[in-house]
Design a protein around this motif. Structure first.
Motif, PDB file in Angstrom:
ATOM      1  N   GLY A   7     -19.434  18.950  -4.065  1.00 51.08           N
ATOM      2  CA  GLY A   7     -19.983  17.682  -4.341  1.00 51.08           C
ATOM      3  C   GLY A   7     -19.724  17.480  -5.364  1.00 51.08           C
ATOM      4  N   ILE A   8     -20.032  17.626  -6.532  1.00 51.99           N
ATOM      5  CA  ILE A   8     -19.476  17.809  -8.109  1.00 51.99           C
ATOM      6  C   ILE A   8     -18.241  17.066  -8.325  1.00 51.99           C
ATOM      7  N   LYS A   9     -17.692  17.922  -7.845  1.00 53.07           N
ATOM      8  CA  LYS A   9     -16.218  16.172  -8.135  1.00 53.07           C
ATOM      9  C   LYS A   9     -16.251  15.347  -7.282  1.00 53.07           C
ATOM     10  N   GLY A  10     -16.477  14.836  -6.635  1.00 50.66           N
ATOM     11  CA  GLY A  10     -17.371  13.687  -6.190  1.00 50.66           C
ATOM     12  C   GLY A  10     -17.862  12.980  -6.688  1.00 50.66           C
ATOM     13  N   VAL A  11     -18.898  13.478  -7.500  1.00 53.07           N
ATOM     14  CA  VAL A  11     -19.225  12.647  -8.542  1.00 53.07           C
ATOM     15  C   VAL A  11     -18.767  12.169  -9.856  1.00 53.07           C
ATOM     16  N   ASP A  27     -24.822   9.339 -12.550  1.00 44.63           N
ATOM     17  CA  ASP A  27     -23.674  10.108 -11.956  1.00 44.63           C
ATOM     18  C   ASP A  27     -24.065   9.500 -10.377  1.00 44.63           C
ATOM     19  N   VAL A  28     -22.828   8.784  -9.810  1.00 41.04           N
ATOM     20  CA  VAL A  28     -22.836   8.174  -8.682  1.00 41.04           C
ATOM     21  C   VAL A  28     -21.200   8.857  -7.936  1.00 41.04           C
ATOM     22  N   GLY A  29     -22.139   9.018  -6.279  1.00 41.20           N
ATOM     23  CA  GLY A  29     -20.882   9.408  -5.691  1.00 41.20           C
ATOM     24  C   GLY A  29     -19.977   9.131  -5.100  1.00 41.20           C
ATOM     25  N   LYS A  30     -18.691   8.697  -4.714  1.00 38.43           N
ATOM     26  CA  LYS A  30     -17.807   7.615  -4.120  1.00 38.43           C
ATOM     27  C   LYS A  30     -18.647   7.017  -2.611  1.00 38.43           C
ATOM     28  N   HIS A  31     -19.369   8.095  -1.985  1.00 38.29           N
ATOM     29  CA  HIS A  31     -20.417   6.870  -0.915  1.00 38.29           C
ATOM     30  C   HIS A  31     -21.387   5.990  -0.929  1.00 38.29           C
ATOM     31  N   SER A  32     -22.046   6.784  -2.010  1.00 35.44           N
ATOM     32  CA  SER A  32     -22.812   5.664  -2.816  1.00 35.44           C
ATOM     33  C   SER A  32     -22.250   4.041  -3.550  1.00 35.44           C
ATOM     34  N   ILE A  33     -21.153   4.161  -4.191  1.00 37.50           N
ATOM     35  CA  ILE A  33     -20.746   3.117  -4.755  1.00 37.50           C
ATOM     36  C   ILE A  33     -20.477   2.552  -3.234  1.00 37.50           C
ATOM     37  N   LEU A  47      -9.657   2.685  -8.756  1.00 37.20           N
ATOM     38  CA  LEU A  47      -9.373   2.823 -10.324  1.00 37.20           C
ATOM     39  C   LEU A  47      -9.728   4.329 -10.670  1.00 37.20           C
ATOM     40  N   ASP A  48      -9.541   4.753  -9.651  1.00 32.50           N
ATOM     41  CA  ASP A  48      -9.521   6.672 -10.291  1.00 32.50           C
ATOM     42  C   ASP A  48      -8.521   6.720 -10.390  1.00 32.50           C
ATOM     43  N   PRO A  49      -9.094   7.003 -12.421  1.00 29.05           N
ATOM     44  CA  PRO A  49      -8.243   7.563 -13.350  1.00 29.05           C
ATOM     45  C   PRO A  49      -6.698   9.028 -13.485  1.00 29.05           C
ATOM     46  N   MET A  50      -6.988   9.079 -12.219  1.00 26.94           N
ATOM     47  CA  MET A  50      -6.029  10.541 -11.823  1.00 26.94           C
ATOM     48  C   MET A  50      -4.443  10.138 -10.980  1.00 26.94           C
ATOM     49  N   LEU A  51      -5.211   8.481 -10.420  1.00 25.61           N
ATOM     50  CA  LEU A  51      -3.882   8.179 -10.020  1.00 25.61           C
ATOM     51  C   LEU A  51      -3.225   6.910 -10.514  1.00 25.61           C
ATOM     52  N   SER A  52      -2.450   7.030 -10.642  1.00 23.41           N
ATOM     53  CA  SER A  52      -1.932   5.476 -11.005  1.00 23.41           C
ATOM     54  C   SER A  52      -1.482   4.517 -10.801  1.00 23.41           C
ATOM     55  N   HIS A  53      -2.263   3.648 -11.096  1.00 17.34           N
ATOM     56  CA  HIS A  53      -2.153   2.179 -10.014  1.00 17.34           C
ATOM     57  C   HIS A  53      -1.777   1.137 -11.080  1.00 17.34           C
ATOM     58  N   ILE A  83     -16.373   3.053 -15.303  1.00 21.33           N
ATOM     59  CA  ILE A  83     -16.136   4.508 -15.696  1.00 21.33           C
ATOM     60  C   ILE A  83     -16.045   4.377 -16.813  1.00 21.33           C
ATOM     61  N   ASN A  84     -17.475   5.926 -16.776  1.00 25.69           N
ATOM     62  CA  ASN A  84     -16.775   6.376 -18.420  1.00 25.69           C
ATOM     63  C   ASN A  84     -16.462   6.299 -18.930  1.00 25.69           C
ATOM     64  N   SER A  85     -15.808   6.388 -20.258  1.00 29.63           N
ATOM     65  CA  SER A  85     -14.873   6.923 -21.110  1.00 29.63           C
ATOM     66  C   SER A  85     -14.927   6.868 -22.961  1.00 29.63           C
ATOM     67  N   SER A  86     -14.256   7.441 -23.300  1.00 28.16           N
ATOM     68  CA  SER A  86     -14.394   8.466 -24.456  1.00 28.16           C
ATOM     69  C   SER A  86     -13.359   7.252 -25.716  1.00 28.16           C
ATOM     70  N   ASN A  87     -12.200   6.468 -25.016  1.00 29.42           N
ATOM     71  CA  ASN A  87     -11.263   5.482 -25.682  1.00 29.42           C
ATOM     72  C   ASN A  87     -11.979   4.445 -26.444  1.00 29.42           C
ATOM     73  N   SER A  88     -11.728   4.142 -27.799  1.00 30.00           N
ATOM     74  CA  SER A  88     -12.446   3.811 -28.309  1.00 30.00           C
ATOM     75  C   SER A  88     -12.047   2.041 -28.457  1.00 30.00           C
ATOM     76  N   PHE A  89     -11.156   1.692 -27.595  1.00 23.34           N
ATOM     77  CA  PHE A  89     -10.794   0.723 -26.729  1.00 23.34           C
ATOM     78  C   PHE A  89     -12.256   0.380 -25.531  1.00 23.34           C
TER      79      PHE A  89
END
Length: 410
Positions: A7-11, A27-33, A47-53, A83-89
């Motif tokens: 459950g935590i992983k899906g959010v 903090d929203v899950g995939k199904h809620s989105i 939009l998954d940052p773990m996958l390369s698209h 998707i929240n990120s800490s990138n300066s851009f």
């Protein structure tokens, strides 16, 4: 424990920005989105940052999916989910997004605001500078003190302002990386041409790898924009506010038709309503001409910007290729010089060996008539051997130079 981990992983942490510019974390899950935006699961995988698209901009029924560089966003008609990120851009993109999104009715051009505040001072020059304007008492505009001005520019809908902010941030990121690469590449290449070393070659190799990767990223963004510009139906899908207003108008018109029409005309009104809705749908999505001028102008501007970045990278690539050709020519020249020196030494060695053979013949313990001769015969024999060696050396050197000229001839 496993269920809790799943459950935590899906959010995921999403930054939600409304059309008024207000932002907050959720903090929203995939199904809620999926329920919130109406997107299928395959679009969320983009939009998954773990996958390369690759970079993509997808128009759907109720949302626009944007995957450009550091921006992974879902744009709806009333909000944008990032998707929240800490990138300066990304942080800079949030700041720029607030400048694009305020949608207050007080947003006017400075000229129109100044005309409205100082109407008495601004109207006289306008009337005096227009000789073709008929000043009559029966003119309603002149009698009311109103001068017809040019209409204010039409404000883009929320989804297009958000999309423009996303594309602008991605182009700014690519352009900044291109400028940084140019500042680092040109001095390194110039230094390599002046001093050929292993360190300089390694620097140029890394720069070329970065150049290839950056060119591929910019090309993907340019290809995506070009794909959208070539397909009017895809651009029409991105008019979320228009589709939302059209659906609400259709519902309102159908309700009014049912409320105010007589019972005997119910069947006829239903057929007319259905025909109109079908014709509107056909005109909107399947007609020969779609009203996508606003989005087309927006995309063309950033497509030209990406082409400009590609032109800079292409110029840098040509400079790298020219430097490589120059280095190869230098290496070939050095190699030719080494070959020439090696052949010269081999020729000298052969000639010296010839002299050694002559000396060995005279040093043998065999009695010949030359040993009983005069001293001048000894010097004549020695000089003849030396002259023969020099003649062989000069002939071989000339032949070698002729062969090298033929090899180096362009």
């Amino acid at each position: 424990m496993r269920r809790k981990g799943v459950g935590i992983k899906g959010v995921k942490s999403w930054m939600v920005v409304s059309e008024t510019g207000e932002a907050h974390l959720e903090d929203v899950g995939k199904h809620s989105i999926m329920r919130r935006t109406g997107l299928p699961a395959r679009d969320l995988r983009v939009l998954d940052p773990m996958l390369s698209h690759p970079s993509s901009i997808l128009g759907r029924d109720a949302a626009i999916v944007v995957n450009l560089e550091h921006i992974k966003a879902i744009i709806t008609a009333s909000e944008i989910l990032l998707i929240n990120s800490s990138n300066s851009f990304f942080l800079r993109f949030l700041q720029d997004l607030h400048t694009h999104l305020p949608n207050s009715p007080t947003d006017q051009t400075p000229s129109s605001m100044s005309n409205g505040m100082d109407g008495g001072n601004e109207e006289k020059p306008l009337l005096n500078d227009t000789p073709n304007l008929e000043i009559r008492a029966d003119n309603p505009k002149i009698s009311a003190g109103i001068v017809s001005l040019a209409p204010a520019p039409k404000q883009l809908p929320f989804e297009f302002r958000a999309l423009e902010a996303c594309i602008e941030s991605a182009c700014r990121c690519l352009e900044s990386e291109t400028s940084a690469l140019e500042k680092e590449a040109y001095p390194a290449l110039d230094e390599l041409t002046s001093k050929l070393s292993t360190l300089n070659l390694e620097r140029v190799r890394q720069i070329k790898s970065r150049l290839v990767a950056l060119s591929g990223r910019v090309q993907k963004v340019a290809d995506q924009l070009e794909h959208l510009l070539d397909d009017d139906n895809d651009m029409a899908e991105m008019y979320l506010t228009r589709k939302l207003n059209a659906s609400s108008l259709d519902e309102a018109s159908c309700k009014e038709g049912y409320d105010y029409e007589f019972e005997e005309h119910d069947q006829r009104s239903e057929s007319v309503c259905s025909d109109e809705s079908n014709s509107e749908n056909l005109d909107k999505f399947h007609g020969p001409k779609l009203d996508v001028e606003e989005l087309e102008m927006l995309l063309e501007a950033y497509f030209a910007q990406t082409n400009g970045i590609l032109q800079k990278l292409s110029s840098l690539r040509e400079y790298v290729d020219d430097t490589e050709d120059y280095i190869n020519i230098m290496l070939d020249d050095k190699q030719n010089q080494l070959l020439q020196v090696a052949i010269i030494f081999n020729t000298l060695n052969m000639i010296v060996n010839g002299g050694i053979v002559v000396t060995g013949l005279f040093g043998m313990n065999i009695h010949i008539d030359l040993f009983d001769g005069q001293p001048h015969q000894f010097w004549a024999t020695t000089g003849g051997a030396f002259a023969g060696c020099m003649f062989i050396f000069l002939c071989s050197d000339n032949n070698f130079k002729i062969a090298m000229l033929k090899v180096n001839k362009f």
